[in-house]
Motif scaffolding. Structure first.
Motif, mmCIF file in Angstrom:
data_model
loop_
_atom_site.group_PDB
_atom_site.id
_atom_site.type_symbol
_atom_site.label_atom_id
_atom_site.label_comp_id
_atom_site.label_asym_id
_atom_site.label_seq_id
_atom_site.Cartn_x
_atom_site.Cartn_y
_atom_site.Cartn_z
ATOM 1 N N TYR A 138 37.135 29.390 -0.560
ATOM 2 C CA TYR A 138 36.785 28.905 -1.897
ATOM 3 C C TYR A 138 37.095 27.417 -2.043
ATOM 4 O O TYR A 138 38.188 26.956 -1.722
ATOM 5 C CB TYR A 138 37.546 29.706 -2.953
ATOM 6 C CG TYR A 138 37.281 29.254 -4.369
ATOM 7 C CD1 TYR A 138 36.036 29.433 -4.945
ATOM 8 C CD2 TYR A 138 38.279 28.644 -5.115
ATOM 9 C CE1 TYR A 138 35.789 29.034 -6.247
ATOM 10 C CE2 TYR A 138 38.040 28.237 -6.422
ATOM 11 C CZ TYR A 138 36.794 28.431 -6.975
ATOM 12 O OH TYR A 138 36.546 28.016 -8.258
ATOM 13 N N ALA A 170 29.264 26.796 -10.743
ATOM 14 C CA ALA A 170 29.297 28.193 -10.310
ATOM 15 C C ALA A 170 30.284 28.991 -11.141
ATOM 16 O O ALA A 170 31.322 28.469 -11.560
ATOM 17 C CB ALA A 170 29.693 28.269 -8.832
ATOM 18 N N TYR A 199 31.811 34.181 -9.173
ATOM 19 C CA TYR A 199 31.104 34.836 -8.066
ATOM 20 C C TYR A 199 30.234 33.861 -7.283
ATOM 21 O O TYR A 199 29.454 34.278 -6.422
ATOM 22 C CB TYR A 199 30.260 35.998 -8.603
ATOM 23 C CG TYR A 199 31.106 37.034 -9.300
ATOM 24 C CD1 TYR A 199 31.828 37.962 -8.570
ATOM 25 C CD2 TYR A 199 31.222 37.048 -10.679
ATOM 26 C CE1 TYR A 199 32.643 38.894 -9.202
ATOM 27 C CE2 TYR A 199 32.027 37.974 -11.328
ATOM 28 C CZ TYR A 199 32.734 38.890 -10.574
ATOM 29 O OH TYR A 199 33.543 39.806 -11.207
ATOM 30 N N GLY A 200 30.320 32.562 -7.607
ATOM 31 C CA GLY A 200 29.508 31.562 -6.925
ATOM 32 C C GLY A 200 28.060 31.553 -7.401
ATOM 33 O O GLY A 200 27.181 31.035 -6.728
ATOM 34 N N MET A 201 27.823 32.109 -8.576
ATOM 35 C CA MET A 201 26.469 32.265 -9.103
ATOM 36 C C MET A 201 26.294 31.432 -10.366
ATOM 37 O O MET A 201 27.273 30.954 -10.941
ATOM 38 C CB MET A 201 26.215 33.737 -9.435
ATOM 39 C CG MET A 201 26.523 34.724 -8.324
ATOM 40 S SD MET A 201 25.293 34.767 -7.044
ATOM 41 C CE MET A 201 24.106 35.853 -7.818
ATOM 42 N N GLY A 217 21.319 33.487 -9.728
ATOM 43 C CA GLY A 217 21.350 33.345 -8.278
ATOM 44 C C GLY A 217 22.496 32.458 -7.830
ATOM 45 O O GLY A 217 23.255 31.913 -8.644
ATOM 46 N N SER A 218 22.601 32.281 -6.545
ATOM 47 C CA SER A 218 23.684 31.486 -5.973
ATOM 48 C C SER A 218 23.634 30.045 -6.469
ATOM 49 O O SER A 218 22.587 29.390 -6.427
ATOM 50 C CB SER A 218 23.585 31.491 -4.448
ATOM 51 O OG SER A 218 24.530 30.595 -3.893
ATOM 52 N N ALA A 253 24.804 27.708 -4.929
ATOM 53 C CA ALA A 253 24.568 26.905 -3.723
ATOM 54 C C ALA A 253 23.092 26.574 -3.539
ATOM 55 O O ALA A 253 22.748 25.671 -2.778
ATOM 56 C CB ALA A 253 25.097 27.641 -2.491
#
Length: 156
Positions: free
Chosen positions: A30, A40, A43-45, A137-138, A140
């Motif tokens: 992380y 984010a 959950y990175g979303m 969504g992500s 990233a």
């Protein structure tokens, strides 16, 4: 008394197992700074707006007109990417739904995405129309643009 102690012990074990099953470990990779930069969640979303472009009502336009419209379409995509609003764009293969392509926008609302899409020549000319959806969504995904510039041999 022995039966009560057994039941209490079973209940405590059940609670401990349930608590352990519900607990989530923090990812050892992380990167808090990057997560904040990309907005984010835990959950990175994050939320995006997905736009599906479909065949519009303008049909049988002369090739020079279509060429000009699509040249403007590509220029608009580049502009929106450079502004940091558009994170993914691309055509779809032949299908029975008249779907032509997608945009994924990093904006707060469907209204904001709609205003951006309305600047596109394919929309203004009615060569295409657009449907809008909230999408999760992500975070990233936003890094795709940076990576793409490193692997793109020819630009549009």
């Amino acid at each position: 008394m022995k039966r009560k102690l057994t039941i209490i012990a079973l209940l405590i074990c059940t609670l401990l197992v349930a608590n352990k099953a519900g607990a989530q470990e923090v990812n050892k990779n992380y990167d808090e700074k990057l997560a904040k930069e990309l907005k984010a969640d835990d959950y990175g979303m994050k939320k995006y707006i997905l736009v599906i472009l479909k065949t519009g009502s303008a049909k049988d336009l002369p090739k020079p007109s279509l060429d000009s419209i699509f040249k403007g379409h590509m220029a608009n995509i580049t502009k929106l990417v450079n502004e940091g609003k558009l994170v993914v764009a691309g055509p779809l293969g032949k299908n029975d739904n008249d779907y032509r392509g997608i945009f994924i926008f990093d904006v707060e609302s469907t209204d904001e995405a709609q205003k951006l899409v309305e600047t596109d020549p394919v929309i203004m000319s009615k060569v295409m129309t657009a449907d809008y959806y909230q999408w999760y969504g992500s975070a990233a995904l936003k890094e795709t643009v940076k990576i793409h510039s490193r692997i793109e041999k020819k630009s549009h």
